[in-house]
Design an enzyme around this catalytic site. Sequence first.
Site, PDB file in Angstrom:
ATOM      1  N   SER A  51      -9.442  64.738  41.086  1.00 41.59           N
ATOM      2  CA  SER A  51      -8.981  64.713  39.695  1.00 41.59           C
ATOM      3  C   SER A  51      -8.823  66.076  39.043  1.00 41.59           C
ATOM      4  CB  SER A  51      -9.915  63.853  38.838  1.00 41.59           C
ATOM      5  OG  SER A  51      -9.688  62.491  39.084  1.00 41.59           O
ATOM      6  N   LYS A  54      -5.574  66.789  37.403  1.00 38.07           N
ATOM      7  CA  LYS A  54      -5.195  66.465  36.023  1.00 38.07           C
ATOM      8  C   LYS A  54      -5.029  67.698  35.132  1.00 38.07           C
ATOM      9  CE  LYS A  54      -7.112  61.774  36.114  1.00 38.07           C
ATOM     10  NZ  LYS A  54      -7.974  61.629  37.292  1.00 38.07           N
ATOM     11  N   SER A 106     -11.266  61.466  32.651  1.00 36.69           N
ATOM     12  CA  SER A 106     -10.522  61.492  33.917  1.00 36.69           C
ATOM     13  C   SER A 106      -9.770  60.191  34.156  1.00 36.69           C
ATOM     14  CB  SER A 106     -11.470  61.786  35.084  1.00 36.69           C
ATOM     15  OG  SER A 106     -10.771  62.326  36.174  1.00 36.69           O
ATOM     16  N   LYS A 211     -12.829  70.797  34.545  1.00 32.30           N
ATOM     17  CA  LYS A 211     -12.363  69.485  35.028  1.00 32.30           C
ATOM     18  C   LYS A 211     -13.029  69.166  36.351  1.00 32.30           C
ATOM     19  CE  LYS A 211     -10.225  65.677  34.852  1.00 32.30           C
ATOM     20  NZ  LYS A 211     -11.409  65.127  35.538  1.00 32.30           N
TER      21      LYS A 211
END
Length: 368
Positions: A51, A54, A106, A211
């Site tokens: 993720s 992202k 997320s 992140k």
Amino acid sequence: MKKYLLIIISALLIFIPSRSLAYSKAGIVIEESSGRVLYEDNSDDILPMASTTKIMTAITAIENGDLESTVKASAYAASTTGSKMHLREGDELTLYDMIVALLFVSANDGATAIAEHISGDENTFAALMTEKAKDIGCENTAFSNAHGLDAEGHHTTAHDLAKIASYAIKNDVFYEIVSSQKKEITINGEKVMYYNKNQLRSLYEYGIGGKTGYTEDAGRCLVSFAEKDGMDLISVVLNSTDMYGDSIKLLKQAYEKYSFVKVASKNDIISALPIEKGYFDTYAVRFPYDVYAPLTNDEEKNATMQFLILQSITAPVKAGDEIGRYALMSGDERILLGVLPAEYGIEKKDSIPELMRKIILMNISTDF
């Protein structure tokens, strides 16, 4: 052909830290403004990134969409597996609020909804993400989706991901979201409070945000942003069993070994260039901004700046045209590279025939 004059003012040493990763397959730390690598280990190994994908999803959406536009979740988006914000078909949010959910929790379903909103379908949006990564300078990155679930052809490197993070954090909207702890968003007209699940700020006093990512193939991945004493750092760890532990260790070591040093000041004059075919004889080449670099103590004592500058300028010149470059060097290693732009435009001096033509045209236009 343009002729350049090489000016050398001083020199540097290079420092390469020993391996610091205890739990991660690959990692890197860079200084954000210069992109200088302060630590790396297996940073060019091609790996899945889960993720942390992202980050690119968010910046692609910010740059290509209207943040106030309404995103309507499709049945396909709502069915996306993995971490979710639990969208239902027909749910409506602004693009801005969808990006908040994307980065805070997320949301894989939110990532798919964003992709469909911007590009019509997920594959087209993934191609847009890949194209943007190449524009940023990522040579080993490709995206197959917007959420980061394991897929063929979906990969990056720690170094490429650091470049993407460095690009994204310069965007005010991205920075404002990723550095926030909580935000109220609106879903179908109802207010809902979302909390940022990233733990960096609570675990590290200089942490800004970041992140996370996890899939079975990628392992645990983390991109972290930190700031201390004016120096912004980005760390990336991929396939980790202790992503926060490795990330914080790397950031602490970098801040211990490097300081953010001012190596040039805005408007410092570098050279005076002759002007050909212009109304003035010389042009002062100056730094367009203050220049800082992450340096060790030894490097600071032995700093070297080199300049490659045009020997002369031929008018006309537009403001912003490149008239030279500067480099901060460490032996043969380049630490910084920057462009020296023309501070203002230079008009071409008219010849006598051209001047007479202008006077004649002026008189004709006056008669009418």
